[in-house]
Write a protein that holds these residues in place. Structure first.
Motif, PDB file in Angstrom:
ATOM      1  N   VAL A   6      37.742  25.121  40.067  1.00 49.11           N
ATOM      2  CA  VAL A   6      38.956  25.644  41.146  1.00 49.11           C
ATOM      3  C   VAL A   6      39.093  26.822  41.404  1.00 49.11           C
ATOM      4  CG1 VAL A   6      40.864  23.631  40.334  1.00 49.11           C
ATOM      5  CG2 VAL A   6      40.626  25.788  39.208  1.00 49.11           C
ATOM      6  N   HIS A   7      39.169  27.120  42.835  1.00 50.36           N
ATOM      7  CA  HIS A   7      39.296  28.368  43.306  1.00 50.36           C
ATOM      8  C   HIS A   7      40.636  28.936  44.135  1.00 50.36           C
ATOM      9  CE1 HIS A   7      37.806  31.664  46.312  1.00 50.36           C
ATOM     10  NE2 HIS A   7      37.389  32.059  44.839  1.00 50.36           N
ATOM     11  N   ILE A   8      41.460  29.620  43.655  1.00 49.11           N
ATOM     12  CA  ILE A   8      42.674  29.857  44.270  1.00 49.11           C
ATOM     13  C   ILE A   8      42.665  31.268  45.008  1.00 49.11           C
ATOM     14  CG2 ILE A   8      45.142  30.133  43.881  1.00 49.11           C
ATOM     15  CD1 ILE A   8      42.856  28.730  41.416  1.00 49.11           C
ATOM     16  N   THR A   9      43.030  31.351  46.260  1.00 45.26           N
ATOM     17  CA  THR A   9      43.162  32.532  46.745  1.00 45.26           C
ATOM     18  C   THR A   9      44.750  32.671  47.212  1.00 45.26           C
ATOM     19  OG1 THR A   9      42.919  31.474  49.084  1.00 45.26           O
ATOM     20  CG2 THR A   9      40.930  32.262  47.944  1.00 45.26           C
ATOM     21  N   GLY A  10      44.930  34.158  47.797  1.00 49.29           N
ATOM     22  CA  GLY A  10      46.107  34.679  47.882  1.00 49.29           C
ATOM     23  C   GLY A  10      46.593  35.792  46.973  1.00 49.29           C
ATOM     24  N   ARG A  11      48.067  35.905  47.014  1.00 47.30           N
ATOM     25  CA  ARG A  11      48.267  37.128  45.839  1.00 47.30           C
ATOM     26  C   ARG A  11      48.409  36.303  44.546  1.00 47.30           C
ATOM     27  NH1 ARG A  11      53.836  40.484  45.776  1.00 47.30           N
ATOM     28  NH2 ARG A  11      54.360  38.708  44.649  1.00 47.30           N
ATOM     29  N   VAL A  12      47.092  36.305  43.796  1.00 50.36           N
ATOM     30  CA  VAL A  12      47.043  35.397  42.490  1.00 50.36           C
ATOM     31  C   VAL A  12      46.842  36.294  41.396  1.00 50.36           C
ATOM     32  CG1 VAL A  12      46.921  33.277  43.895  1.00 50.36           C
ATOM     33  CG2 VAL A  12      44.863  34.627  43.187  1.00 50.36           C
ATOM     34  N   GLN A  13      46.505  37.818  41.896  1.00 49.82           N
ATOM     35  CA  GLN A  13      46.192  38.619  40.646  1.00 49.82           C
ATOM     36  C   GLN A  13      47.383  39.652  40.386  1.00 49.82           C
ATOM     37  OE1 GLN A  13      42.460  40.348  40.769  1.00 49.82           O
ATOM     38  NE2 GLN A  13      41.229  38.391  41.237  1.00 49.82           N
ATOM     39  N   SER A  38      36.338  39.316  41.487  1.00 51.06           N
ATOM     40  CA  SER A  38      36.615  40.727  41.938  1.00 51.06           C
ATOM     41  C   SER A  38      36.983  40.872  43.314  1.00 51.06           C
ATOM     42  CB  SER A  38      35.038  41.270  42.043  1.00 51.06           C
ATOM     43  OG  SER A  38      34.270  40.638  42.722  1.00 51.06           O
ATOM     44  N   ASN A  39      36.980  39.285  44.064  1.00 53.07           N
ATOM     45  CA  ASN A  39      37.653  39.571  45.462  1.00 53.07           C
ATOM     46  C   ASN A  39      39.246  39.234  45.460  1.00 53.07           C
ATOM     47  OD1 ASN A  39      37.818  36.725  44.726  1.00 53.07           O
ATOM     48  ND2 ASN A  39      36.153  35.930  46.558  1.00 53.07           N
ATOM     49  N   GLY A  40      39.857  39.209  44.368  1.00 50.99           N
ATOM     50  CA  GLY A  40      40.960  39.046  44.351  1.00 50.99           C
ATOM     51  C   GLY A  40      41.668  37.763  43.972  1.00 50.99           C
ATOM     52  N   SER A  41      40.520  36.652  43.814  1.00 49.95           N
ATOM     53  CA  SER A  41      40.853  35.285  43.678  1.00 49.95           C
ATOM     54  C   SER A  41      40.953  34.992  42.283  1.00 49.95           C
ATOM     55  CB  SER A  41      39.942  34.364  44.329  1.00 49.95           C
ATOM     56  OG  SER A  41      38.635  34.517  43.773  1.00 49.95           O
ATOM     57  N   VAL A  42      41.577  33.783  41.913  1.00 49.05           N
ATOM     58  CA  VAL A  42      41.242  33.198  40.844  1.00 49.05           C
ATOM     59  C   VAL A  42      40.442  32.004  40.638  1.00 49.05           C
ATOM     60  CG1 VAL A  42      42.631  32.134  38.570  1.00 49.05           C
ATOM     61  CG2 VAL A  42      43.571  33.998  39.808  1.00 49.05           C
TER      62      VAL A  42
END
Length: 89
Positions: A6-13, A38-42
């Motif tokens: 899974v790859h989650i993007t947005g404000r997730v960190q 490092s790109n802000g995703s999880v």
């Protein structure tokens, strides 16, 4: 048993997304891991029964209260996780 990358993007960190995911996964009996990219995703690997994995992936679209999820991509993989759920880095 199924396994999904899974790859989650947005404000997730910085919003306890990984810890929240770990709690949900353990409640559902799912094994795997989650880590910040490092790109802000999880990113993560989840494996368990089809129903449990589908339930977790649906929950990832919402995330914890402070998160703002933009997208969740889930790709089936043949790599299954070791028993338990862990947070990496």
């Amino acid at each position: 048993m199924v396994a999904m990358h899974v790859h989650i993007t947005g404000r997730v960190q910085g919003v306890s997304f990984r810890a929240w995911t770990c709690e949900r996964a353990r409640e559902l009996g799912i094994s795997g891991w989650a880590r910040n990219r490092s790109n802000g995703s999880v990113e993560g690997l989840v494996s368990g029964s089809s129903e449990a994995v589908e339930t977790l992936i649906a929950a990832l679209h919402e995330g914890p209260p402070a998160a703002e999820v933009k997208d969740v991509r889930a790709t089936e993989t043949e790599t299954h996780a070791e028993s338990g759920f862990r947070i990496h880095g």
